[in-house]
Design an enzyme around this catalytic site. Structure first.
Site, PDB file in Angstrom:
ATOM      1  N   HIS A  31     -13.790  16.148  -1.389  1.00  0.00           N
ATOM      2  CA  HIS A  31     -14.332  16.125  -2.749  1.00  0.00           C
ATOM      3  C   HIS A  31     -13.524  15.161  -3.612  1.00  0.00           C
ATOM      4  CE1 HIS A  31     -16.586  19.975  -2.078  1.00  0.00           C
ATOM      5  NE2 HIS A  31     -15.649  20.088  -1.146  1.00  0.00           N
ATOM      6  N   HIS A 266     -19.410  14.831  -5.869  1.00  0.00           N
ATOM      7  CA  HIS A 266     -18.776  16.105  -5.573  1.00  0.00           C
ATOM      8  C   HIS A 266     -18.275  16.243  -4.134  1.00  0.00           C
ATOM      9  CE1 HIS A 266     -17.941  20.396  -6.129  1.00  0.00           C
ATOM     10  NE2 HIS A 266     -18.180  20.388  -4.838  1.00  0.00           N
ATOM     11  N   GLU A 415     -12.575  45.938  -9.222  1.00  0.00           N
ATOM     12  CA  GLU A 415     -11.949  45.908  -7.902  1.00  0.00           C
ATOM     13  C   GLU A 415     -11.601  44.491  -7.449  1.00  0.00           C
ATOM     14  OE1 GLU A 415     -14.835  47.408  -8.562  1.00  0.00           O
ATOM     15  OE2 GLU A 415     -14.430  49.545  -8.334  1.00  0.00           O
ATOM     16  N   HIS A 477     -21.581  56.394  -1.271  1.00  0.00           N
ATOM     17  CA  HIS A 477     -20.124  56.443  -1.356  1.00  0.00           C
ATOM     18  C   HIS A 477     -19.446  56.668   0.000  1.00  0.00           C
ATOM     19  CE1 HIS A 477     -20.789  56.327  -5.573  1.00  0.00           C
ATOM     20  NE2 HIS A 477     -19.557  56.665  -5.900  1.00  0.00           N
TER      21      HIS A 477
HETATM   22  C1  LIG Z   1     -16.994  31.597  -3.966  1.00  0.00           C
HETATM   23  C2  LIG Z   1     -17.450  30.225  -3.659  1.00  0.00           C
HETATM   24  N1  LIG Z   1     -18.766  29.968  -3.607  1.00  0.00           N
HETATM   25  C3  LIG Z   1     -19.193  28.740  -3.264  1.00  0.00           C
HETATM   26  C4  LIG Z   1     -18.321  27.743  -2.978  1.00  0.00           C
HETATM   27  C5  LIG Z   1     -18.825  26.385  -2.553  1.00  0.00           C
HETATM   28  N2  LIG Z   1     -18.524  25.398  -3.579  1.00  0.00           N
HETATM   29  C6  LIG Z   1     -17.497  24.573  -3.501  1.00  0.00           C
HETATM   30  S1  LIG Z   1     -17.360  23.594  -4.831  1.00  0.00           S
HETATM   31  C7  LIG Z   1     -18.756  24.261  -5.524  1.00  0.00           C
HETATM   32  C8  LIG Z   1     -19.276  23.771  -6.836  1.00  0.00           C
HETATM   33  C9  LIG Z   1     -18.210  23.756  -7.762  1.00  0.00           C
HETATM   34  O1  LIG Z   1     -18.562  23.149  -8.941  1.00  0.00           O
HETATM   35  P1  LIG Z   1     -17.401  22.984  -9.955  1.00  0.00           P
HETATM   36  O2  LIG Z   1     -16.561  24.188  -9.937  1.00  0.00           O
HETATM   37  O3  LIG Z   1     -17.992  22.582 -11.243  1.00  0.00           O
HETATM   38  O4  LIG Z   1     -16.524  21.838  -9.332  1.00  0.00           O
HETATM   39  P2  LIG Z   1     -16.714  20.285  -9.579  1.00  0.00           P
HETATM   40  O5  LIG Z   1     -18.135  19.970  -9.306  1.00  0.00           O
HETATM   41  O6  LIG Z   1     -16.339  20.046 -10.967  1.00  0.00           O
HETATM   42  O7  LIG Z   1     -15.799  19.644  -8.606  1.00  0.00           O
HETATM   43  C10 LIG Z   1     -19.263  25.243  -4.713  1.00  0.00           C
HETATM   44  C11 LIG Z   1     -20.489  25.998  -5.034  1.00  0.00           C
HETATM   45  C12 LIG Z   1     -16.954  28.050  -3.054  1.00  0.00           C
HETATM   46  N3  LIG Z   1     -16.012  27.166  -2.778  1.00  0.00           N
HETATM   47  N4  LIG Z   1     -16.539  29.291  -3.402  1.00  0.00           N
END
Ligand SMILES: Cc1ncc(C[n+]2csc(CCOP(=O)(O)OP(=O)(O)O)c2C)c(N)n1
Length: 670
Positions: A31, A266, A415, A477
């Site tokens: 990224h 990205h 949690e 539960h």
């Molecule tokens: C819990 C979780 N869900 C999905 C992902 C997959 N994922 C990685 S980056 C991203 C998008 C992130 O967008 P943002 O936080 O705005 O980062 P940016 O585009 O600014 O780099 C996703 C969905 C992840 N890493 N963690």
């Protein structure tokens, strides 16, 4: 404060951007956009504020930095490299490759200077809250007027995705309640995530949301404005009674002519051509890749000298503190070492078969109370189930904004944040956190449990109400698949004690372990088991042991049980004996501990020649065939439970001595 941004500042920032672009390009994966957009604010934080010592990433009073948006890992690796950590350019060139120290997402314990493992969005946010809690608690324990030895900030860079996650909301709410004034988060608000613009799904006013949580919120129109970022961080430091969110409008893929401000920046390399165009746009030499100009190197490396100086000053303060408060200093050393003090277990309760039946959750509460005064850094709490989880320690005080030395934590019904916060407390160092809820709700914190295992963080997860044995609350539960789901996590120790005696030993195993442990405990009372026919040399610490040998010592069949079902197996053994079948009862509180025993021990407990084996556990049978073999059988739960008294449920689902004996007889061919 500096008057204006210099040309050198700009080249330092561009070095970070281009290291990220080059490393992702070389790896053909990663990224690049996030580091390119957040480089400027990270530069300000790391060169003008962060007190750290690259030569000693473990310096206890360093500021903590969390890159919660772990997918932007190259930002962190570039900063670690540039500021002089033991992370060479060669490491950056191995980004995302087998065996490298620069994996796709930051991994604590693998790369020097990486404070916590991030990547699953939101976790780092909550870890940072745990670190700030740890700092505040330790400061309250050890700082004395004119003798501050714990005094650091916790910083993080958090992204749009982080702030969309529920765990971040839970943790933010908790941090607001606790008034964690030394928590300072920079929000990389680039308004782009993987699917495109955040407008697709994320349109609330984040700033007002955080204000409602009780945070101090600042808004910066241009995240590349170094002076604005610096001013905001100073204001955040000056605000001591609220956590700070600094919202910085940034541009993903900054400098890339065709990718900036798009989701194309990205999750994939820019491409050779676009890297070239970006370098042209930023006035950067096209070659060589991984360029770090000499003066840039020098500028960043000032961190080495400063770090040495900061740590040396701190050590001086520690010496003065130790001279004035020798007992506190000794306690500090003991906390930070992670070692248990001599005689910590002297007051542990003991139990005999003549004692009344008792729930293992109640015994757990007694253990906590018994070690409380000896283990001064054992602290924790429950997600609003303290009376059920038996986690509240009398005389422990409550950790609240106005009482930072309290040892009982009120996590609220959160949690997920509880687990992730505990991870942050554990990796901060100096604390032994425990957290608690019903076993069923381990699902609500599973991502944090998984990361505790991945980081080998010594968190103790207390899970009570561990089966249909909880009774009337019913199937919503009653855990069924949860034990197996926890056992499936690599490196996670799961212990389900069979009675009070095993519960005490389970705690002993948890406290002496340097990784995470789940203690699986009952709501209902269990008899104290008779161990007169136990094989010597066994016990919880070995994971499984012969609790009641077959009459005559030559078992025809083995009953393997855990937790509340061990007593049922013992009942079945008696019935079988009456029918002339010699059965051995093996109590198996922990698969993981058993797996770590030598083969000879495992064979002694489960002799390969005895193949008529029956496992008894009020949970999913999945996995038990490993121990009972294809010729064996399992009395388990293959459907959801039901709402009824526990005794009725045990009868209806076959967890009775009679049914277990009948199933064993069938196995033995009788
Ligand atoms: C819990 C979780 N869900 C999905 C992902 C997959 N994922 C990685 S980056 C991203 C998008 C992130 O967008 P943002 O936080 O705005 O980062 P940016 O585009 O600014 O780099 C996703 C969905 C992840 N890493 N963690």
């Amino acid at each position: 404060m500096r008057e204006r941004t210099t040309e050198l500042d700009q080249r330092c920032i561009n070095t970070i951007r281009m290291l990220a672009a080059d490393a992702v390009q070389k790896a053909k994966s990663g990224h690049p956009g996030m580091p390119m957009g957040a480089a400027a604010m990270a530069y300000v934080l790391w060169t003008r504020f962060l007190r750290h010592n690259p030569a000693n990433p473990a310096w206890p009073d360093r500021d903590r930095f969390v890159l919660s948006a772990g997918h932007g890992s190259m930002l962190l690796y570039a900063l670690l490299h540039l500021t002089g950590y033991d992370l060479g350019l060669a490491d950056l060139q191995q980004f995302r490759q087998w065996g490298s120290r620069t994996p796709g997402h930051p991994e604590h314990g693998l790369t020097p200077g990486v404070e916590t493992t991030t990547g699953p969005l939101g976790q780092g946010f909550a870890n940072g809250v745990g670190m700030a809690i740890a700092e505040r608690w330790l400061a309250a324990q050890f700082n004395r007027p004119d003798h501050p030895i714990v005094d650091h900030y916790t910083y993080a860079i958090v992204s749009d995705g982080d702030l969309m996650e529920g765990v971040a909301s839970e943790a933010a709410s908790l941090a607001g309640h606790l008034k964690l004034g030394k928590l300072i988060y920079l929000y990389d608000q680039n308004q782009i995530s993987i699917d495109g613009s955040t407008d697709l799904a994320f349109t609330e006013d984040v700033g007002r949301r955080f204000e409602a949580y009780g945070w101090h919120v600042q808004r910066i129109a241009d995240g590349n404005d170094l002076e604005a970022v610096e001013t905001a961080i100073r204001a955040a430091q000056a605000e001591t009674s609220r956590a700070s969110l600094i919202m910085c409008r940034t541009h993903i893929g900054f400098g890339s002519p065709n990718r900036q401000d798009t989701n194309k920046a990205h999750g994939e390399p820019l491409g050779e051509d676009e890297v070239k165009l970006t370098k042209q746009r930023l006035g950067w030499p096209e070659a060589p890749p991984f360029l770090v100009p000499e003066d840039v190197q020098q500028e960043f490396r000032r961190a080495v000298e400063r770090g040495k100086m900061w740590e040396a000053e701190w050590r001086k303060r520690c010496e003065a503190h130790a001279a004035a408060f020798p007992a506190e200093a000794a306690r500090w050393e003991s906390f930070m070492s992670g070692q248990l003090p001599e005689g910590w277990d002297a007051a542990l309760p003991t139990y005999a078969p003549s004692d009344p039946a008792v729930a293992t959750r109640a015994v757990s509460g007694k253990v906590l109370q018994a070690v409380h005064s000896k283990l001064g850094n054992l602290l924790g709490g429950s997600a609003d189930l303290a009376p059920s989880n038996n986690t509240y320690v009398a005389d422990g005080g409550e950790f609240q904004a106005g009482n930072p030395s309290g040892r009982n934590f009120r996590f609220g019904v959160r949690e997920h944040a509880m687990g992730a916060t505990a991870n942050g407390m554990a990796v901060h160092g100096g604390l032994r956190p425990y957290v608690a809820t019903f076993l069923i709700f381990s699902d609500y914190m599973r991502p944090a449990i998984r990361l505790a295992a991945l980081m080998e963080a010594p968190v103790i997860f207390i899970f009570t109400h561990d089966s249909i044995g909880l009774g009337e609350d019913g199937p919503t539960h009653q855990p069924v698949e949860h034990l197996m789901a926890l056992r499936a996590v690599p490196g996670l120790r799961v212990i389900r004690p069979a009675d009070a005696v095993e519960t005490v030993d389970a705690w002993r195993a948890a406290l002496t372990h340097r990784g995470p442990t789940c203690l699986i405990l009952t709501r209902q009372n269990l008899p104290i088991l008779d161990r007169s026919r136990a094989q010597s040399g066994g016990g919880v610490v070995r994971g499984a042991y012969v609790l009641a040998e077959a009459e005559g010592g030559k078992p025809q069949t083995i009953l393997i049980a855990t937790g509340s079902e061990v007593a049922v197996a013992v009942g079945a053994q008696k019935i079988l004996q009456g029918k002339g079948v010699a059965a051995r009862v093996v109590s198996m509180p922990s698969w993981e501990l058993f797996e770590s025993q030598p083969q000879a021990y495992r064979d002694a407990v489960l002799p390969p020649a005895v193949t008529a084996r029956l496992a008894v556990e009020a949970g999913s049978p999945l996995g038990w065939f490993k121990y009972v073999g294809l010729g064996g059988d399992v009395v388990g739960m293959t459907r959801f439970g039901a709402s009824a008294p526990a005794k009725v449920l045990f009868e209806q689902f076959g967890f009775t001595p009679e049914n277990v004996a009948a199933r064993a007889l069938k196995l033995a061919g009788k």
